[in-house]
Design a protein around this motif. Structure first.
Motif, PDB file in Angstrom:
ATOM      1  N   THR A  70     -10.315 -73.857-103.864  1.00 45.67           N
ATOM      2  CA  THR A  70     -10.198 -75.315-103.927  1.00 45.67           C
ATOM      3  C   THR A  70     -10.102 -75.787-105.372  1.00 45.67           C
ATOM      4  OG1 THR A  70     -11.344 -75.612-101.835  1.00 45.67           O
ATOM      5  CG2 THR A  70     -11.393 -77.466-103.348  1.00 45.67           C
TER       6      THR A  70
ATOM      7  N   ASP B 159      -5.253 -77.718 -98.506  1.00 45.56           N
ATOM      8  CA  ASP B 159      -6.536 -77.020 -98.633  1.00 45.56           C
ATOM      9  C   ASP B 159      -7.153 -76.821 -97.248  1.00 45.56           C
ATOM     10  OD1 ASP B 159      -8.924 -75.936 -99.387  1.00 45.56           O
ATOM     11  OD2 ASP B 159      -9.367 -77.436-100.922  1.00 45.56           O
ATOM     12  N   GLU B 160      -7.031 -75.624 -96.721  1.00 49.44           N
ATOM     13  CA  GLU B 160      -7.500 -75.281 -95.375  1.00 49.44           C
ATOM     14  C   GLU B 160      -7.087 -76.344 -94.357  1.00 49.44           C
ATOM     15  OE1 GLU B 160     -10.943 -73.174 -94.897  1.00 49.44           O
ATOM     16  OE2 GLU B 160     -11.295 -72.746 -97.003  1.00 49.44           O
TER      17      GLU B 160
HETATM   18 MG   LIG Z   1     -12.514 -74.649-100.560  1.00 49.28          MG
END
Ligand SMILES: [Mg+2]
Ligand SMILES: Nc1ncnc2c1ncn2[C@@H]1O[C@H](COP(=O)(O)OP(=O)(O)O)[C@@H](O)[C@H]1O
Lengths: 224, 344
Positions: B45, B164-165
């Motif tokens: 991240t 991000d995911e």
């Molecule tokens: Mg993360």
């Protein structure tokens, strides 16, 4: 009892012009104090969410303002603003601040971190995040604070009579002094009804502000 | 000069005493999907946030389209980069249409253009505008919300998307569907994508290139095929986990291992079938009609078709003509034998 209510009603109708004047004074006191308190408290609440230090000051200020009895506030301020409408409004204003401040802070801080991060990541400035995201999402909560303090101040405004600012307290206080129960009730009951109806109306507005985010099918909808 | 979409040069990032990134260097090519994968807390991240300057590097340089991001205005930079996160962060007080319109509004597009763009994106994300435009996020399912999140990130046609995911909070079936859809969409939009996941299977599926992270470091940066073929360290090998052979089948495309000689190669597939000149060894599906695969399908798909039939060869069809055949043995070899696979 019902006899007493009837007498109170008769007292009210036979002094109806006076009643309207007192009611008007009462409502104006509440309204002016409330508008001023909302402006200041929302601003203070917003500033508090921007900076931890400011938040500590604002919250302790707000807490102190709640713990001082209204009459003590009046005693503190009347040397500066005199006896009458101004000091009554000032006292009620002080008293109305805390619920709005705490709700403004809570409303803004309740906005999920992921929402803020998205907004930031999409290129909103701090000001845009506040105006377009945080405040709109906090409005129902802020409004709940305004509602609470408005209802409280309908009660506080009964004390305005002690410093010659009028309001429905006139009949209550005079009635107590003269042991005139119908007069006391003719002053007290309309105030109670005013508080209840303001609470209902503002509650209705509050829910309508909130429908956008809470109505609908919830998360149970099936995937397309 | 061919320019990288994003470049990391010896980037270090610390938060106080925590060293989140300990000197990472790699570059992302335009139009490709690069997946950052690794256990939680290893700095994925953080890497992502350095690109749109939600964080600034402690040391080193991050370049966006050749320019050091530190020299670009943060707000302009972010408005030119799409951003999707796991929690989506939809604006609950805004309708689907208003959510999607966020960046175009910030960029002051005129309303007509915004409306068109919103409809176009909702179509693309399989959310018919007539039905969903005016819905509020709370009225949508998790999968639908995530689609709106992707549409919102694509709204101003960014050159780069940071994800991000994005599918991390979805159930496996919804996630699988969205992955497939997103792969299709990506072919249409041709955006550069930086994609974070902690799931190696998702990484293998989505990535043209994969960066495998161990705490604060990139330990291998390569194509999915090469990573499966030659894991750089024991950590990578462990991280890939069980069934490497099977995973290879999933990422390896039929076109890369098919044999291109044989009697039917070069003929039109329709002709082969209608003239009944299908050789006896060709696989058939359960109804008895000859089966085939596309060159860009996975060897896993081919294997499954072969196993379900009694034939030993499966024609590979591209644009209506037979371009080759695959057999179980070929697939077997490709998945077990360590051999360098060359891509053009
Ligand atoms: Mg993360
Ligand atoms: N804002 C922050 N403050 C302090 N530490 C942080 C912050 N953000 C991330 N970290 C730390 O940096 C490391 C990497 O975090 P992150 O990039 O979020 O990892 P990942 O996305 O791979 O799970 C972790 O040890 C995390 O605790």
């Amino acid at each position: 009892m019902s006899n007493l209510l009837f007498e109170a009603f008769t007292y009210l109708t036979s002094n109806f012009d006076t009643f309207l004047a007192l009611l008007r004074e009462h409502i104006v006191l509440v309204l002016v104090a409330q508008v001023a308190a909302t402006v200041v408290a929302v601003t203070a609440g917003i500033l508090a969410t921007r900076n931890e230090r400011v938040k500590t000051w604002v919250l302790s200020g707000g807490n102190v303002s709640q713990t001082i009895p209204p009459l003590a506030v009046i005693a503190l301020v009347f040397p500066f603003v005199g006896i009458g409408f101004n000091s009554a409004v000032l006292a009620m204003w002080v008293y109305a601040l805390l619920p709005i401040i705490t709700n403004t802070i809570a409303g803004i801080e309740e906005v999920p971190e992921s929402t803020i991060r998205s907004a930031e990541g999409m290129g909103m400035t701090d000001w845009e995040i506040l105006r377009k995201i945080q405040l709109p999402l906090a409005v129902p909560v802020i409004f709940a604070g305004i509602r609470t303090s408005t209802v409280m101040n309908v009660g506080t405004a009964y004390l305005a009579i002690f410093i010659g600012a009028g309001g429905l307290g006139d009949w209550v206080v005079t009635g107590i002094q003269l042991f005139n129960n119908p007069q006391i009730l003719a002053g007290a009951i309309p105030g109670a009804l005013l508080a209840i109806s303001l609470d209902t109306v503002l509650g209705f507005v509050e829910r309508s502000l909130d429908t956008q985010t809470t109505s609908g099918g919830g998360g149970a909808a099936a995937d397309a | 000069m061919s320019q990288h979409a994003i470049e990391f040069e010896n980037v270090r990032k610390s938060y106080g005493d925590t060293l989140a990134l300990d000197g990472i260097s790699f570059s992302v090519e335009p139009g490709t999907t690069t997946v950052l994968v690794g256990p939680s807390g290893c700095g994925k991240t953080t890497t992502m946030k350095l690109v749109n300057r939600l964080e600034d590097p402690t040391d080193g340089t991050v370049k966006f389209e050749g320019q050091d991001v530190q020299e670009v205005d943060k707000i302009d930079l972010r408005r030119s980069i799409g951003y999707v996160i796991q929690d989506i962060g939809l604006f609950d007080h805004m309708t689907v249409a208003e959510n999607v319109a966020t960046v175009p509004r910030l960029l002051d597009w005129d309303e007509e253009r915004i409306d068109e763009r919103v409809d176009e994106l909702l179509e693309l994300m399989d959310l018919p505008p007539a039905q969903y435009r005016e819905d509020y996020p709370r009225e949508l399912s998790g999968g639908q919300r995530q689609r709106v999140g992707v549409a919102r990130a694509l709204a101003a046609d960014p050159d780069v998307m940071l994800m991000d995911e994005p599918f991390g909070a979805l159930d496996p079936i919804t996630r699988d569907n969205l992955q497939d859809e997103f792969l299709e969409i990506q072919e249409q939009i041709n955006t550069t994508i930086l994609f974070v996941t902690h799931d190696i299977d998702e990484a293998l599926k989505m990535g043209d290139k994969i960066a495998i992270y161990d705490v604060g470091e990139v330990v291998q940066y390569d194509t999915p095929e090469n990573i499966l073929e030659n894991p750089a360290t024991e950590f990578v090998e462990d991280f890939i986990g069980q069934n490497r052979g099977l995973k290879k089948l999933q990422v390896l495309e039929v076109g890369h291992i098919m044999s291109t000689d044989g009697r039917i190669v070069g003929q039109s597939w329709a002709d082969v079938r209608s003239t009944g000149s299908v050789p006896a060894e060709v696989a058939t599906d359960e109804s008895g009609t000859p089966a085939h695969v596309a060159a860009d399908q996975s060897t896993e798909t081919a294997l499954s078709k072969l196993v379900e039939s009694d034939g030993s060869k499966l024609p590979v069809v591209e644009n209506g003509s037979v371009v080759g055949t695959v057999s179980v043995d070929q697939i077997n070899d490709a998945s077990s034998e360590p051999k360098e696979i060359v891509y053009e």
